[in-house]
Scaffold this active site. Structure first.
Site, mmCIF file in Angstrom:
data_model
loop_
_atom_site.group_PDB
_atom_site.id
_atom_site.type_symbol
_atom_site.label_atom_id
_atom_site.label_comp_id
_atom_site.label_asym_id
_atom_site.label_seq_id
_atom_site.Cartn_x
_atom_site.Cartn_y
_atom_site.Cartn_z
ATOM 1 N N SER A 141 34.758 36.548 55.662
ATOM 2 C CA SER A 141 35.672 35.560 56.256
ATOM 3 C C SER A 141 36.197 34.555 55.241
ATOM 4 O O SER A 141 36.582 33.450 55.591
ATOM 5 C CB SER A 141 34.960 34.813 57.394
ATOM 6 O OG SER A 141 33.790 34.154 56.911
ATOM 7 N N GLY B 276 38.050 32.177 44.364
ATOM 8 C CA GLY B 276 36.983 31.627 45.185
ATOM 9 C C GLY B 276 35.625 32.128 44.723
ATOM 10 O O GLY B 276 35.518 32.809 43.697
ATOM 11 N N CYS C 297 42.116 43.351 41.658
ATOM 12 C CA CYS C 297 43.507 42.881 41.677
ATOM 13 C C CYS C 297 44.203 43.248 40.370
ATOM 14 O O CYS C 297 45.355 43.702 40.360
ATOM 15 C CB CYS C 297 43.562 41.373 41.915
ATOM 16 S SG CYS C 297 42.679 40.366 40.701
#
Length: 295
Positions: free
Chosen positions: A11, A160, A127
């Site tokens: 999440s 993050g 990524c």
């Protein structure tokens, strides 16, 4: 065609952005978000939107409501996915892995998506891998790439806890992807977290040393442009910063990725390319499943 029910595991930033993007999918129906922090923004938003929310992690979801999803997107971390992969395989779930765990085969839509649609766990590498491996592959279609090095520079603010925990796996998995999928005989990957303010969008430098006798600047440039156009069909913010540069047997390509701004800021192109690619792969898997069922 009925939509396939899916759940998001994780999440954080990636999982929450994925939730927003899935609202536009014509093949996928999000039913649940799974996390471990009931105070996370992702779980709160999911609850507000009416999705089933599980804050006891994957174990709770599988024991209480496994039937809610046929496909699970794992947007946690590489170390966590190793555990998740086993549990999800035993539960018979299709898995799109957005971590660098590489439990399943590497998938880059512009290169090899059709090769692995029968698999139950597909890995999206990183990524940096999604942004650069297609370019190396495009060059390698024309001239054998002996060595490829990529430098992915992302805004520090876009990284993050999950991204930061995966730094080692990022470099290892991306480098291997440059070889296994890009076709380079040797690959190296570097990631830079840039703390500049205002934050920069994702920028990638791709360097390739190719077979001298096969060097064809026009053909390489055309191959790169074709690849970029394909990626833009599902990642609109993906683009060349300049035309490919040539010096001797070295090819240099600069690409950047601007995010769509769904949940994440537009500078978070590094995260956006992962969520957009995840949906692209999942939708192709759904269509493949429908075709197979109709035969």
């Amino acid at each position: 065609m009925a939509k396939v029910k899916v759940a998001i595991l994780g999440s954080g930033n990636i999982g929450t952005d994925l939730m927003i993007k899935l609202e536009r999918s014509s093949h996928l129906e999000l039913t649940a978000m799974i996390g471990i922090d009931p105070e996370s923004d992702g779980l709160k938003k999911a609850k507000t939107k009416g999705y089933y929310v599980f804050d006891g992690g994957l174990k709770q979801f599988l024991s209480e409501a496994s039937e809610l999803a046929d496909l699970v997107f794992d947007a946690t971390s590489a170390k966590a996915h190793v555990r998740h992969a086993k549990a999800l395989r035993e539960a018979g779930k299709m898995v799109i892995d957005l971590t660098p765990a590489a439990v399943g085969p590497y998938v880059v839509p512009s290169v090899n998506l059709g090769d692995y649609l029968e698999e139950s766990n597909l890995n999206l590498i990183t990524c940096g891998g999604q942004a650069t491996i297609p370019i190396v592959h495009a060059i390698n279609r024309v001239a054998q790439v002996h060595y490829s090095e990529i430098v992915a520079t992302i805004a520090s603010k876009s990284a993050g806890p999950g991204t930061r925990a995966n730094i080692d796996e990022f470099t290892q998995t991306t480098a291997h992807g440059l070889e296994a999928i890009g076709g380079a005989k040797k690959g190296k990957a570097i990631i830079i977290l840039n703390p500049a303010e205002p934050p920069i969008i994702m920028r990638n430098a791709v360097y390739a040393l190719v077979e001298c006798e096969q060097m064809d600047e026009v053909a390489i440039a055309r191959s790169v442009q074709e690849t970029v156009a394909y990626i833009q069909s599902y990642v609109p913010g993906y683009r060349l910063r300049t035309e490919p540069l040539f010096e001797g047997n070295k090819v240099t390509v600069f690409v950047e990725v601007e995010g769509a701004g769904d949940y994440l800021p537009t500078y978070s192109g590094n995260l956006d390319i992962m969520t957009a690619t995840a949906i692209k792969v999942a939708e192709e898997w759904v269509q493949h499943r429908v075709k197979a069922a109709s035969v």
